[in-house]
Design an enzyme around this catalytic site. Sequence first.
Site, PDB file in Angstrom:
ATOM      1  N   GLY A  10     -32.034 151.396 -15.428  1.00  0.00           N
ATOM      2  CA  GLY A  10     -31.888 150.086 -16.460  1.00  0.00           C
ATOM      3  C   GLY A  10     -30.580 149.369 -16.173  1.00  0.00           C
ATOM      4  N   VAL A  12     -27.371 148.869 -16.794  1.00  0.00           N
ATOM      5  CA  VAL A  12     -25.484 149.191 -16.464  1.00  0.00           C
ATOM      6  C   VAL A  12     -26.088 150.199 -14.959  1.00  0.00           C
ATOM      7  CG1 VAL A  12     -23.627 150.492 -16.609  1.00  0.00           C
ATOM      8  CG2 VAL A  12     -25.429 149.244 -18.645  1.00  0.00           C
ATOM      9  N   ASP A  35     -35.513 163.892 -14.496  1.00  0.00           N
ATOM     10  CA  ASP A  35     -36.519 163.455 -15.875  1.00  0.00           C
ATOM     11  C   ASP A  35     -35.490 164.011 -16.631  1.00  0.00           C
ATOM     12  OD1 ASP A  35     -37.431 163.365 -18.147  1.00  0.00           O
ATOM     13  OD2 ASP A  35     -39.706 164.482 -17.664  1.00  0.00           O
ATOM     14  N   ALA A  59     -30.290 157.170 -20.773  1.00  0.00           N
ATOM     15  CA  ALA A  59     -30.239 157.376 -22.029  1.00  0.00           C
ATOM     16  C   ALA A  59     -31.832 156.761 -22.657  1.00  0.00           C
ATOM     17  CB  ALA A  59     -29.665 156.439 -22.582  1.00  0.00           C
ATOM     18  N   TYR A 124     -30.267 157.607 -33.229  1.00  0.00           N
ATOM     19  CA  TYR A 124     -30.623 157.065 -31.955  1.00  0.00           C
ATOM     20  C   TYR A 124     -28.631 156.872 -32.303  1.00  0.00           C
ATOM     21  CZ  TYR A 124     -28.379 154.159 -28.708  1.00  0.00           C
ATOM     22  OH  TYR A 124     -27.309 153.373 -27.267  1.00  0.00           O
TER      23      TYR A 124
END
Length: 302
Positions: A10, A12, A35, A59, A124
């Site tokens: 990802g 970050v 996972d 996330a 979220y």
Amino acid sequence: MRVLLTGASGQVGSALLRLLRKKYTVIAPASREFDLSQPDTLADRLDSIKPDLVINPAAYNWVDQAEDESALAFLINGTAPAVLARWAAAQGVPIVHFSTDYVFDGSGGRPWQEDDPTGPLSLYGQSKLAGERAVREAGGAHLVVRTAWVYAAEGVNFMRTIIRLAKQHETLRVVSDQFGTPTTAGTVASTLVQILQQGEADLGKVFDRAMGLLHVTNSGWTAWHGFASAIVQGVRSRGVVLKATSIVPIASKDYPAKAKRPANSQLDLSRLKDVYSIEPPSWETALAEELDTFLALDRSTV
């Protein structure tokens, strides 16, 4: 120090991986190997990895999709961090967990401080708040880092989307009544590394100085429309031909989305400055650097 880094593919995560590898032994398993959607498997994996520090930027971050996939969002953003934090607390291992401005309701006009009341507007945001609480309630050494409006030269993000659309369309319509701070993944990563270096022998003490909760963004603020305008101007000033001639400000109600977004996503950086003596660069400075990186990568693929 052995560092377990989740979500290394990802924005970050990849920025952290580049920096952490320079000093630490970093274990960065692929999502299929570690996972978060299968929390029951994580404790055994942690036992085998035996990290000295856990960093969790991974996330479920599909904001609109989470409205229909709330169970999966809560599994990855809430239950999995709880497993990581409980394992870390039991083993005396510090943990860094990343969260978001979406835990706030976006009311008011001043930047949000760490201890302000939360009130997420979306599933979220609710799932990310559940993760924050789980990390704190585990009782171990921890630092929850909230950030906002994150983008990078690579990946799927607002900057890259605006550049693509500006090459395709004469007119762009961008929301002008949501305010926040565009923040590069590199800024978030470099800030965390600076914090780690302030006391690697006792990170628990370092994290306690911020009471386990910290806001990290670039400095300053703008609206999405201002961000888009700066992106287009910055790309054009670097000699890239764009089709876009107009960036039209619109209200949030004119850009309907399944999940409601906070109108005010500004995060107060006083604790970051007062506790760690870190002052991130302005969002404009960071954007200029990220555009240079983006165009260098883009031209290298031509």
